[in-house]
Scaffold this motif. Structure first.
Motif, mmCIF file in Angstrom:
data_model
loop_
_atom_site.group_PDB
_atom_site.id
_atom_site.type_symbol
_atom_site.label_atom_id
_atom_site.label_comp_id
_atom_site.label_asym_id
_atom_site.label_seq_id
_atom_site.Cartn_x
_atom_site.Cartn_y
_atom_site.Cartn_z
ATOM 1 N N LYS A 13 -33.592 18.764 -9.404
ATOM 2 C CA LYS A 13 -32.703 17.649 -9.749
ATOM 3 C C LYS A 13 -31.244 18.087 -9.644
ATOM 4 N N GLY B 268 -27.324 17.018 -10.481
ATOM 5 C CA GLY B 268 -26.501 16.124 -11.297
ATOM 6 C C GLY B 268 -25.284 15.620 -10.541
ATOM 7 N N GLY B 269 -24.507 14.771 -11.216
ATOM 8 C CA GLY B 269 -23.378 14.087 -10.589
ATOM 9 C C GLY B 269 -22.336 14.997 -9.951
ATOM 10 N N THR C 10 -26.985 21.956 -12.208
ATOM 11 C CA THR C 10 -25.850 21.294 -12.840
ATOM 12 C C THR C 10 -24.562 22.082 -12.588
ATOM 13 N N ASP C 11 -23.547 21.885 -13.454
ATOM 14 C CA ASP C 11 -22.247 22.531 -13.203
ATOM 15 C C ASP C 11 -21.958 23.685 -14.152
ATOM 16 N N VAL C 12 -22.964 24.138 -14.897
ATOM 17 C CA VAL C 12 -22.809 25.325 -15.753
ATOM 18 C C VAL C 12 -23.953 26.291 -15.433
ATOM 19 N N GLY D 255 -26.299 27.529 -16.954
ATOM 20 C CA GLY D 255 -27.557 27.415 -17.684
ATOM 21 C C GLY D 255 -27.280 26.744 -19.014
ATOM 22 N N LEU E 154 -26.074 27.028 -22.569
ATOM 23 C CA LEU E 154 -25.146 28.004 -23.143
ATOM 24 C C LEU E 154 -25.272 28.033 -24.666
ATOM 25 N N ASP F 127 -21.444 24.164 -26.492
ATOM 26 C CA ASP F 127 -20.800 23.346 -25.461
ATOM 27 C C ASP F 127 -19.523 24.058 -25.000
ATOM 28 N N PRO F 128 -19.421 24.403 -23.711
ATOM 29 C CA PRO F 128 -18.252 25.167 -23.259
ATOM 30 C C PRO F 128 -16.938 24.393 -23.376
ATOM 31 N N ARG G 188 -25.365 18.089 -24.070
ATOM 32 C CA ARG G 188 -25.419 17.127 -22.955
ATOM 33 C C ARG G 188 -26.088 17.690 -21.707
ATOM 34 N N VAL G 189 -26.186 18.981 -21.611
ATOM 35 C CA VAL G 189 -26.748 19.592 -20.411
ATOM 36 C C VAL G 189 -28.179 19.086 -20.126
HETATM 37 P P1 ADP Z 1 -25.061 16.784 -14.754
HETATM 38 O O1 ADP Z 1 -24.140 15.794 -14.155
HETATM 39 O O2 ADP Z 1 -25.362 17.932 -13.850
HETATM 40 O O3 ADP Z 1 -26.297 16.160 -15.323
HETATM 41 P P2 ADP Z 1 -23.910 16.953 -17.399
HETATM 42 O O4 ADP Z 1 -22.449 16.709 -17.447
HETATM 43 O O5 ADP Z 1 -24.800 15.850 -17.817
HETATM 44 O O6 ADP Z 1 -24.260 17.474 -15.926
HETATM 45 O O7 ADP Z 1 -24.307 18.233 -18.267
HETATM 46 C C1 ADP Z 1 -23.647 19.458 -18.058
HETATM 47 C C2 ADP Z 1 -22.543 19.616 -19.090
HETATM 48 O O8 ADP Z 1 -23.122 19.705 -20.384
HETATM 49 C C3 ADP Z 1 -21.745 20.892 -18.961
HETATM 50 O O9 ADP Z 1 -20.711 20.754 -18.021
HETATM 51 C C4 ADP Z 1 -21.250 21.114 -20.383
HETATM 52 O O10 ADP Z 1 -19.936 20.658 -20.513
HETATM 53 C C5 ADP Z 1 -22.147 20.244 -21.257
HETATM 54 N N1 ADP Z 1 -22.823 20.990 -22.336
HETATM 55 C C6 ADP Z 1 -22.841 20.636 -23.647
HETATM 56 N N2 ADP Z 1 -23.525 21.521 -24.371
HETATM 57 C C7 ADP Z 1 -23.963 22.482 -23.528
HETATM 58 C C8 ADP Z 1 -24.741 23.666 -23.687
HETATM 59 N N3 ADP Z 1 -25.209 24.064 -24.883
HETATM 60 N N4 ADP Z 1 -25.005 24.395 -22.587
HETATM 61 C C9 ADP Z 1 -24.551 24.027 -21.390
HETATM 62 N N5 ADP Z 1 -23.807 22.920 -21.162
HETATM 63 C C10 ADP Z 1 -23.514 22.147 -22.222
#
Ligand code: ADP
Ligand code: ASP
Ligand code: MG
Length: 455
Positions: free
Chosen positions: A5, A7-8, A227-229, A231, A233, A236-237, A263-264
């Protein structure tokens, strides 16, 4: 077979889409099925479009339609896909659909959830077609698989729940021939259709859920959430820039985190994976070489033995309701009468604390609060406190570790804490604070538990 999958942000720019194609190419031997979100920010704009159209702000709605289409046209041009006639038809279809929806919203004079889902689904309709076209242009044979022909849901527009047996038959019928031909199916995330064929969505961030649900339907060996992180974490970064990657977590830990706001992962993501025991990986499409986070049923021999906090999540924008029985003592049935009201308004509560005559709960659905308070007021006195947040520390067995609450709350001197929940789950200690203290609290706890490198 695996599900991947994206993400955006992973499909938000031409460069990102090029990277995605290479990631898919690297997995071809694993027979990938691809699920894709709308291009970054598109869903937000479609929400704004629905609002503007329902308020009959025609100019604003038309601007938004133009804006959304222009961005996709630019993406198509940057990827040299202008010549693809299927893509041109996709764009015309989206333009026609959005204009018709603008009129229907205007006529309804409100944001009808059924129309809203149709409108929001346009984002994934566009992104999935663009990805199919780009993959084909790069020699990766891909086929568009319409989620509405694979995922049957109930009719809760905006927060639909998929139906497993009904979907399994359809999904296998749709995907098997594509896979047998050695091609890569690409399906819209976030979207399904009810038994009457009406488009539904899983709620914001729902493409993660589409991916694990599809994995369960097709019997995938793994699901990869790109996604954009790097893994999942330790926090929340955006609140804790020094948050670190967690290498491995259990289904249970990841579910708690997702439910309590990380939100990840969409809150329901792990459910299908848990039911079928499918490992889930969270990976960074900008750094495909980084291992990411592996989420599995248990950590087995790798478990570190000592119970420790793995990650800190939070949910903001919450309301606390302090509900006091108007009778002096907590009468038999008081709790059930209260929860019947939350049930009636289909509103979940996250944390609950009780005393002899009162119950405090947190609620994160703002729209129905007035109706709920009015119903509760018939049997109790209700105090409403907005602007609250839940902070949730998650880690295997942290609730069984002596002294853990002392370590946690010892860090929070001077912070007003209202509700505390410990012990309801083995792996989660949660409490409620004022939203204004959120960043301070999460950072203090993060320093306490993660000052040394973890994982
Ligand atoms: P996608 O568009 O790939 O679905 P999201 O924006 O929905 O991505 O989710 C990724 C984001 O979730 C990250 O950029 C980060 O800011 C946020 N986030 C919040 N809590 C966490 C966490 N514990 N670990 C990783 N990311 C987190
Ligand atoms: N596009 C939808 C959203 O922005 C679903 C998703 O990205 O997972 O909420
Ligand atoms: Mg997401």
């Amino acid at each position: 077979m695996i599900v991947m999958k994206f993400g955006g942000t992973s499909v938000g720019e031409p460069e990102a889409i090029r990277r995605v194609a290479e990631i898919i190419r690297s997995r071809l031997s694993k027979t990938p099925c691809v699920v894709v979100s709308a291009v970054a920010k598109t869903t937000d704009e479609l929400v704004s479009l629905s609002d503007a159209a329902a308020k009959a702000s025609r100019d604003r709605a038309n601007d938004l339609i133009e804006w959304i289409l222009e961005r996709h046209i630019k993406l198509i041009a940057d990827l040299d896909l202008d010549g693809d006639t299927v893509l041109s038809q996709t764009l015309s279809q989206a333009a026609e659909d959005l204009t018709e929806l603008r009129q229907r919203f205007e006529e309804a004079g409100k944001v009808e959830p059924m129309l809203m889902d149709l409108c929001l689904s346009t984002g994934e309709f566009l992104s999935s077609h663009i990805l199919v076209s780009y993959l084909n242009s790069q020699g990766i044979e891909a086929v568009w698989a319409d989620a509405r022909e694979a995922i049957v849901t109930d009719s809760r527009f905006g927060s639909a729940r998929p139906l497993f047996p009904e979907s399994r038959r359809l999904a296998n019928r749709l995907f098997e021939p594509i896979l047998e031909e050695g091609k890569v199916p690409v399906m819209q995330g976030f979207v399904g259709a009810d038994v009457r064929g009406r488009t539904t969505t899983f709620g914001r961030g729902g493409s993660d859920y589409s991916a694990t649900f599809l994995g369960a339907l097709l019997g995938a060996s793994t699901v990869e959430i790109w996604t954009d992180v790097v893994g999942v974490l330790t926090a929340d970064p955006s609140l804790v820039p020094e948050a670190k990657r967690i290498r491995r977590m259990t289904f249970e830990e990841a579910s708690e985190l997702a439910y309590f706001g990380a939100r990840v992962l969409h809150p329901s993501t792990l459910r299908p994976a848990i039911e079928r025991g499918i490992p889930v990986f969270v990976l960074n499409s900008m750094k495909p070489g980084v291992e990411g986070t592996e989420i599995t049923p248990s950590l087995g021999e790798d478990a570190c033995g000592e119970a420790t906090v793995k990650s800190i999540a939070y949910k903001e924008g919450l309301t606390v309701l302090n509900i006091t029985s108007t009778r002096m003592l907590m009468a038999y049935g008081f709790l059930s009468s209260i929860f019947r009201i939350f049930n009636q308004f289909e509103t979940p509560v996250d944390l609950v604390a009780t005393s002899e005559v009162s119950v405090s709960v947190t609620v994160d659905i703002r729209e129905k609060i007035d109706q709920i308070v009015s119903a509760l007021s018939e049997i109790s006195e209700v105090e409403v406190q907005h602007g609250k947040a839940i902070v949730c520390c998650v880690g295997e067995d942290i609730c069984r570790k002596a002294g853990m609450p002392a370590q946690m709350f010892g860090e929070l001197e001077g912070i007003r804490i209202t509700l505390i929940s410990q012990g309801a789950s083995r792996i989660n200690i949660s409490f409620v604070i004022n939203e204004s203290d959120l960043s301070e609290v999460v950072n203090r706890l993060h320093r306490k538990f993660f000052s040394e490198h973890i994982g």
